[in-house]
Design an enzyme around this catalytic site. Structure first.
Site, short mmCIF file in Angstrom:
data_model
loop_
_atom_site.label_atom_id
_atom_site.label_comp_id
_atom_site.label_asym_id
_atom_site.label_seq_id
_atom_site.Cartn_x
_atom_site.Cartn_y
_atom_site.Cartn_z
N LEU A 239 0.88 -1.18 0.00
CA LEU A 239 0.00 0.00 0.00
C LEU A 239 0.91 1.23 0.00
O LEU A 239 1.84 1.30 0.80
CB LEU A 239 -0.89 0.02 1.25
CG LEU A 239 -2.04 -0.99 1.30
CD1 LEU A 239 -2.69 -0.97 2.67
CD2 LEU A 239 -3.08 -0.70 0.23
N ASP A 240 0.64 2.16 -0.89
CA ASP A 240 1.44 3.38 -0.95
C ASP A 240 1.24 4.23 0.31
O ASP A 240 0.29 4.01 1.06
CB ASP A 240 1.04 4.21 -2.20
CG ASP A 240 1.71 3.67 -3.46
OD1 ASP A 240 2.49 2.71 -3.34
OD2 ASP A 240 1.45 4.21 -4.54
N PRO A 241 2.13 5.22 0.54
CA PRO A 241 1.96 6.10 1.71
C PRO A 241 0.57 6.73 1.77
O PRO A 241 0.02 7.10 0.73
CB PRO A 241 3.04 7.17 1.49
CG PRO A 241 4.07 6.51 0.65
CD PRO A 241 3.33 5.57 -0.24
#
Length: 228
Positions: A19-21
């Site tokens: 999951l991206d930031p």
């Protein structure tokens, strides 16, 4: 994943797709031997709830028309803030449903192939609309067989379940939070083999018809299946 590993004192743990930031939602975590099959979840379809912010308002009909252009195969280059090499790739978007729109923000549900970037989808849609756009919020609601509505567990809840087991000897919460490894392959077609064939298969023998007890219909040569 590191927290879960430390909490339980495990030697191995792995996750089913980064999951991206600032992105929230479903992240399947495999423990110990289950890490061997978590790769099957990484490459499954994903579903997102995405808030796209438009830099200038556009008519809703125009927004729907442009979003419709992204359903199917699209070209994408991963954004700068990604964990993979930034090479051009072909990805497939199965569905885009516009749920709400107020002229500035568009809330949409997107069902897509693994590795599709919502941040890039919003940016590209803004370019075609001619007004510019960016991703404001993102939540992953589905990753392969795992859905937000069924059995989503927060780290705090996992920690409390572990405490309850260690200090009170009650394992009911842990058993409801930690799923059997079979969950990770629940989306695959299955072949159930006879007890008499298990030993031979485990030692590398090919599966022959007499060893099969039951199987799903429609399995084709080259398909990935789970063996039970």
């Amino acid at each position: 994943v590191a927290w879960v590993k430390r909490m339980f004192g495990l030697s191995k743990a792995g996750h089913g797709g980064t999951l991206d930031p600032k992105v929230t939602g479903v992240l399947p975590v495999a423990l110990e031997e289950a890490t061997k099959v978590i790769g099957l979840v990484v490459h499954t379809s994903k579903e997102y709830m995405c808030v796209m912010q438009l830099h200038r308002p556009v008519p809703e009909e125009e927004l729907r028309r442009v979003l419709g252009m992204f359903v199917g195969e699209i070209y994408q280059r991963p954004p700068l803030r990604s964990s993979v090499k930034r090479s051009l790739r072909v990805k497939r978007i199965y569905e885009i449903e516009l749920l709400e729109y107020n002229g500035r923000y568009a809330l949409m549900r997107v069902l897509c192939e693994a590795g599709t970037y919502m941040r890039k989808l919003c940016h590209d849609a803004g370019l075609i609309l001619g007004v510019g756009a960016h991703m404001r919020e993102l939540r992953r609601t589905k990753s392969g067989p795992f859905r937000e509505q069924h059995g989503l567990v927060r780290l705090q809840e996992l920690s409390e379940a572990l405490y309850r087991w260690k200090n009170e000897g009650k394992e009911d919460l842990l058993r409801s939070y930690i799923k059997p490894v079979e969950y990770a392959v629940s989306h695959l077609p299955k072949i159930v083999i006879r007890d008499t064939a298990v030993d031979a298969i485990a030692h590398g023998a090919n599966l022959a018809v007499p060893g099969i007890a039951r199987l799903h219909e429609g399995i084709k040569r080259g398909d990935l299946v789970s063996l039970f």
